[in-house]
Design a protein around this motif. Structure first.
Motif, PDB file in Angstrom:
ATOM      1  N   LEU A 158      -0.959  -9.561  15.174  1.00 31.40           N
ATOM      2  CA  LEU A 158      -0.826 -10.439  14.012  1.00 31.40           C
ATOM      3  C   LEU A 158      -1.703  -9.970  12.863  1.00 31.40           C
ATOM      4  CD1 LEU A 158      -0.826 -13.981  15.683  1.00 31.40           C
ATOM      5  CD2 LEU A 158       1.102 -12.462  15.237  1.00 31.40           C
ATOM      6  N   ALA A 159      -2.933  -9.566  13.168  1.00 25.88           N
ATOM      7  CA  ALA A 159      -3.859  -9.130  12.121  1.00 25.88           C
ATOM      8  C   ALA A 159      -3.336  -7.910  11.382  1.00 25.88           C
ATOM      9  CB  ALA A 159      -5.233  -8.844  12.728  1.00 25.88           C
ATOM     10  N   LEU A 160      -2.781  -6.959  12.114  1.00 26.52           N
ATOM     11  CA  LEU A 160      -2.250  -5.760  11.465  1.00 26.52           C
ATOM     12  C   LEU A 160      -1.070  -6.110  10.576  1.00 26.52           C
ATOM     13  CD1 LEU A 160      -2.166  -2.735  11.004  1.00 26.52           C
ATOM     14  CD2 LEU A 160      -0.798  -2.512  13.097  1.00 26.52           C
ATOM     15  N   TYR A 161      -0.194  -7.016  11.042  1.00 25.57           N
ATOM     16  CA  TYR A 161       0.951  -7.381  10.214  1.00 25.57           C
ATOM     17  C   TYR A 161       0.487  -8.061   8.925  1.00 25.57           C
ATOM     18  CZ  TYR A 161       5.936  -7.899   9.562  1.00 25.57           C
ATOM     19  OH  TYR A 161       7.230  -7.753   9.101  1.00 25.57           O
ATOM     20  N   VAL A 162      -0.449  -8.996   9.044  1.00 28.88           N
ATOM     21  CA  VAL A 162      -0.957  -9.671   7.848  1.00 28.88           C
ATOM     22  C   VAL A 162      -1.572  -8.659   6.886  1.00 28.88           C
ATOM     23  CG1 VAL A 162      -2.680 -11.305   6.999  1.00 28.88           C
ATOM     24  CG2 VAL A 162      -1.314 -11.883   9.012  1.00 28.88           C
ATOM     25  N   ALA A 163      -2.364  -7.728   7.405  1.00 27.19           N
ATOM     26  CA  ALA A 163      -2.995  -6.723   6.544  1.00 27.19           C
ATOM     27  C   ALA A 163      -1.953  -5.880   5.835  1.00 27.19           C
ATOM     28  CB  ALA A 163      -3.928  -5.842   7.378  1.00 27.19           C
ATOM     29  N   ARG A 164      -0.946  -5.434   6.557  1.00 27.02           N
ATOM     30  CA  ARG A 164       0.074  -4.572   5.953  1.00 27.02           C
ATOM     31  C   ARG A 164       0.910  -5.326   4.921  1.00 27.02           C
ATOM     32  NH1 ARG A 164       3.532  -1.125  10.057  1.00 27.02           N
ATOM     33  NH2 ARG A 164       4.150  -0.250   8.041  1.00 27.02           N
ATOM     34  N   GLU A 165       1.327  -6.537   5.254  1.00 24.30           N
ATOM     35  CA  GLU A 165       2.220  -7.253   4.348  1.00 24.30           C
ATOM     36  C   GLU A 165       1.505  -7.706   3.086  1.00 24.30           C
ATOM     37  OE1 GLU A 165       5.901 -10.170   5.227  1.00 24.30           O
ATOM     38  OE2 GLU A 165       3.952 -11.140   5.495  1.00 24.30           O
ATOM     39  N   THR A 166       0.216  -7.968   3.170  1.00 28.58           N
ATOM     40  CA  THR A 166      -0.537  -8.445   2.000  1.00 28.58           C
ATOM     41  C   THR A 166      -1.266  -7.323   1.269  1.00 28.58           C
ATOM     42  OG1 THR A 166      -2.496  -8.958   3.335  1.00 28.58           O
ATOM     43  CG2 THR A 166      -0.877 -10.714   3.049  1.00 28.58           C
ATOM     44  N   ALA A 199       0.810  -1.223   0.000  1.00 27.40           N
ATOM     45  CA  ALA A 199       0.000   0.000   0.000  1.00 27.40           C
ATOM     46  C   ALA A 199       0.837   1.264   0.000  1.00 27.40           C
ATOM     47  CB  ALA A 199      -0.940   0.007   1.202  1.00 27.40           C
ATOM     48  N   THR A 200       2.045   1.188   0.566  1.00 29.89           N
ATOM     49  CA  THR A 200       2.877   2.383   0.703  1.00 29.89           C
ATOM     50  C   THR A 200       4.152   2.333  -0.119  1.00 29.89           C
ATOM     51  OG1 THR A 200       4.099   1.515   2.604  1.00 29.89           O
ATOM     52  CG2 THR A 200       2.021   2.667   3.065  1.00 29.89           C
ATOM     53  N   GLY A 201       4.575   1.147  -0.509  1.00 27.05           N
ATOM     54  CA  GLY A 201       5.863   0.997  -1.174  1.00 27.05           C
ATOM     55  C   GLY A 201       7.038   1.074  -0.229  1.00 27.05           C
ATOM     56  N   GLU A 202       6.752   1.204   1.067  1.00 26.47           N
ATOM     57  CA  GLU A 202       7.817   1.316   2.058  1.00 26.47           C
ATOM     58  C   GLU A 202       8.292  -0.076   2.485  1.00 26.47           C
ATOM     59  OE1 GLU A 202       9.239   4.159   3.081  1.00 26.47           O
ATOM     60  OE2 GLU A 202       7.962   5.149   1.579  1.00 26.47           O
ATOM     61  N   PRO A 203       9.594  -0.206   2.803  1.00 26.91           N
ATOM     62  CA  PRO A 203      10.105  -1.511   3.226  1.00 26.91           C
ATOM     63  C   PRO A 203       9.598  -1.896   4.604  1.00 26.91           C
ATOM     64  CG  PRO A 203      11.821   0.161   3.396  1.00 26.91           C
ATOM     65  CD  PRO A 203      10.661   0.816   2.717  1.00 26.91           C
ATOM     66  N   LEU A 204       9.227  -3.158   4.738  1.00 23.03           N
ATOM     67  CA  LEU A 204       8.889  -3.722   6.036  1.00 23.03           C
ATOM     68  C   LEU A 204      10.101  -4.356   6.701  1.00 23.03           C
ATOM     69  CD1 LEU A 204       5.433  -5.405   5.300  1.00 23.03           C
ATOM     70  CD2 LEU A 204       5.853  -3.491   6.838  1.00 23.03           C
ATOM     71  N   LEU A 230     -16.769   2.066  -3.600  1.00 30.19           N
ATOM     72  CA  LEU A 230     -15.567   1.431  -3.059  1.00 30.19           C
ATOM     73  C   LEU A 230     -14.337   2.281  -3.348  1.00 30.19           C
ATOM     74  CD1 LEU A 230     -16.240  -2.297  -3.976  1.00 30.19           C
ATOM     75  CD2 LEU A 230     -16.537  -1.190  -1.762  1.00 30.19           C
ATOM     76  N   THR A 231     -13.615   2.633  -2.298  1.00 25.16           N
ATOM     77  CA  THR A 231     -12.430   3.463  -2.428  1.00 25.16           C
ATOM     78  C   THR A 231     -11.170   2.603  -2.408  1.00 25.16           C
ATOM     79  OG1 THR A 231     -12.465   3.770  -0.031  1.00 25.16           O
ATOM     80  CG2 THR A 231     -13.502   5.475  -1.394  1.00 25.16           C
ATOM     81  N   LEU A 232     -10.096   3.131  -3.028  1.00 27.96           N
ATOM     82  CA  LEU A 232      -8.796   2.477  -3.046  1.00 27.96           C
ATOM     83  C   LEU A 232      -7.822   3.253  -2.179  1.00 27.96           C
ATOM     84  CD1 LEU A 232      -8.294   1.633  -6.842  1.00 27.96           C
ATOM     85  CD2 LEU A 232      -9.153   0.132  -5.052  1.00 27.96           C
ATOM     86  N   GLY A 233      -6.972   2.536  -1.456  1.00 29.43           N
ATOM     87  CA  GLY A 233      -5.981   3.198  -0.624  1.00 29.43           C
ATOM     88  C   GLY A 233      -5.357   2.224   0.347  1.00 29.43           C
ATOM     89  N   ASN A 234      -4.879   2.745   1.465  1.00 24.96           N
ATOM     90  CA  ASN A 234      -4.240   1.921   2.485  1.00 24.96           C
ATOM     91  C   ASN A 234      -5.330   1.306   3.351  1.00 24.96           C
ATOM     92  OD1 ASN A 234      -2.735   0.791   4.545  1.00 24.96           O
ATOM     93  ND2 ASN A 234      -1.249   2.458   4.582  1.00 24.96           N
ATOM     94  N   ALA A 235      -5.830   0.167   2.922  1.00 27.59           N
ATOM     95  CA  ALA A 235      -6.959  -0.466   3.606  1.00 27.59           C
ATOM     96  C   ALA A 235      -6.566  -0.983   4.980  1.00 27.59           C
ATOM     97  CB  ALA A 235      -7.507  -1.610   2.750  1.00 27.59           C
TER      98      ALA A 235
END
Length: 491
Positions: free
Chosen positions: A94-102, A38-43, A319-324
């Motif tokens: 865990l849920a936030l990590y899964v959401a961000r990484e996927t 969503a951000t292009g930033e490195p995890l 439906l909007t697009l962005g950092n869900a």
């Protein structure tokens, strides 16, 4: 990463440039960067396995497997229950990590963790079930069949639902006594691998029984070839699945394939249009359409197709697009720009072939606009190919026979659904659909973990995972006979 590092359970320094073999070690393959879509930033950076890392992991897993399989079933079950409790205790993190990484919504991340808890508890429950049968035989002979583990199971998992699609093989395979070498997609190595490693590590799984090594094609091929591995469980594209089956099959390994789909949803003329449009929208656009069960063909009776399409377009506009993951939009990005460009190419080719674009159709980096197509026909890429993008393709039909014909076109056979006020008619139509999973008055995306999950044809090789299927997939029968003394034979 500062926010994620502040959490207690997941710390990127644990797996930074490392893989897991019971300990966190530096692989020969080096490292790879993980990027938040969503951000292009490195995890962060994780270890990246090459073939030699896989060879070492498989040998280590084989050495650990025998003692694990011989351990007390109750003690084994407790490992899974403890892992489930840990997942529940660290649910939000865990849920936030899964959401961000996927690149997903937080809702989707939460769904994966909830299902992970179910999968872990269900795996523990396998060990309370009967594991054999007493068979009829001649007097004086005890004849029985028992389930035995394969030995080492290789699991290759995808990026779209990485936690669930890894764990649904890892957990039951471990539970019935196998060791597991897991190769998660390197785009989602934490969600698809290292979260699982951390859960089992903290739950007390013996060292070496689970190995987690993100890697590329070379690592996957090495896993399919290694002589210590007796089964490969693969989830991914049909094209990649064919290659996995070819390599693993040439080494006489059992292969379980869960592949792609072009899943039909049939809307009969008596359907409630509002409910039907809601079902179609959910099935086509959930997680940006990056689901093997996504509704790929929306087959609508010609008498209601225009009104239905209007309702679908109205939903798409909302439906909007962005950092869900941050709650800033309903839908997030695709996993990478290559996927977005491929979807745009399919739409463009289909429009050139006569399809009608009502909304969307364009990529912006990793983001792909919510799209509605109509006038889609066989021979168009939008009809034939799996999008893995938020595209709804509406196809009109004139009668039930034509709907069945259109639904069954092509080689896929994963999921299908029928919506109608007449349940009997819907069930009769559904009986004729080529699919491994059928849903009446619902859409095509569904899995409750306790059900057998699998497809036919290009969607799988006839097996199923989950629920009653797990003992069948991850163990094999051994027939045993016992006599008081050897008999005398005529030779």
């Amino acid at each position: 990463m500062s926010e994620l590092n502040s959490e207690r359970f997941l710390r990127d320094e644990t797996w930074a440039e490392r893989v897991f073999n019971g300990q966190w070690v530096v692989p020969a393959g080096g490292r790879c960067q993980v990027v938040e879509p969503a951000t292009g930033e490195p995890l962060g950076y994780v270890g990246f396995a090459e073939a030699q890392d896989i060879v070492q992991a498989c040998a280590s897993a084989a050495a650990a497997q025998t003692q694990w399989a011989a351990s007390d079933p109750r003690a084994r079950a407790e490992v899974f229950y403890q892992a489930a409790n840990l997942a529940q205790a660290h649910f939000a993190e865990l849920a936030l990590y899964v959401a961000r990484e996927t690149g997903a919504s937080l809702m989707k991340g939460e769904h994966e963790v909830r299902e992970a808890v179910v999968l872990l508890r269900q795996a523990g429950g396998l060990l309370a079930q009967g594991q054999g049968l007493v068979l009829p035989s001649a007097g004086g002979r005890l004849s029985y069949a028992r389930r035995q583990p394969h030995g080492v199971v290789g699991v290759i998992s995808p990026f779209n639902f990485p936690l669930v699609l890894s764990l649904r093989s890892v957990a039951p395979a471990l539970a019935v006594g196998n060791a597991v070498v897991l190769k998660p997609d390197p785009q989602t190595p934490v969600s698809g691998g290292f979260i699982i490693a951390r859960l089992f590590e903290a739950a007390g799984l013996p060292q070496g029984v689970l190995q987690v090594l993100p890697g590329g094609v070379n690592a996957g091929e090495a896993l399919c070839r290694d002589p210590h591995v007796r089964m490969i469980a693969f989830t991914g594209s049909t094209e990649a699945g064919r290659k996995v089956a070819q390599v693993a099959g040439s080494h006489l390994k059992k292969v379980a394939l869960e592949l792609g789909g072009k899943n039909p949803l049939i809307v009969l003329p008596d359907a409630d249009l509002d409910l039907a449009a809601s079902n179609a929208a959910w099935g086509a656009w959930l997680h940006q359409g990056q689901i093997c069960m996504a509704t790929g063909r929306i087959l609508v009776h010609e008498s209601i197709a225009p009104a239905f399409t209007d309702k679908l377009v109205a939903k798409a506009r909302q439906l909007t697009l962005g950092n869900a993951a941050r709650g800033e939009a309903a839908l997030g990005p695709l996993i990478n720009e290559r996927q977005a460009q491929r979807a745009q190419s399919i739409v463009a080719d289909s429009l050139a072939a006569g399809a009608t674009l009502h909304l969307g159709g364009a990529a912006d980096g990793r983001f792909f606009a919510v799209t509605v197509l109509s006038d889609v026909r066989p021979g168009m890429r939008a009809f034939d190919e799996e999008f893995f993008a938020p595209v709804a393709s509406v196809i009109a039909f004139s009668d039930d026979e034509q709907a069945i014909d259109l639904a069954n076109r092509g080689d896929y056979g994963l999921s299908a659904a029928v919506i109608s006020a007449d349940v009997g008619r819907a069930m009769a139509l559904g009986e004729r659909l080529n699919c491994g999973m059928l849903h009446i008055n619902d859409q095509t995306v569904a899995d409750e973990c306790v059900n057998p999950f699998g497809g036919r044809g290009a969607s799988g090789n006839g097996g199923s995972v989950g629920g009653p299927s797990d003992w069948d997939e991850y163990s094999q029968w051994q027939w045993v006979t016992v006599k008081q003394a050897p008999p005398a034979y005529p030779f």
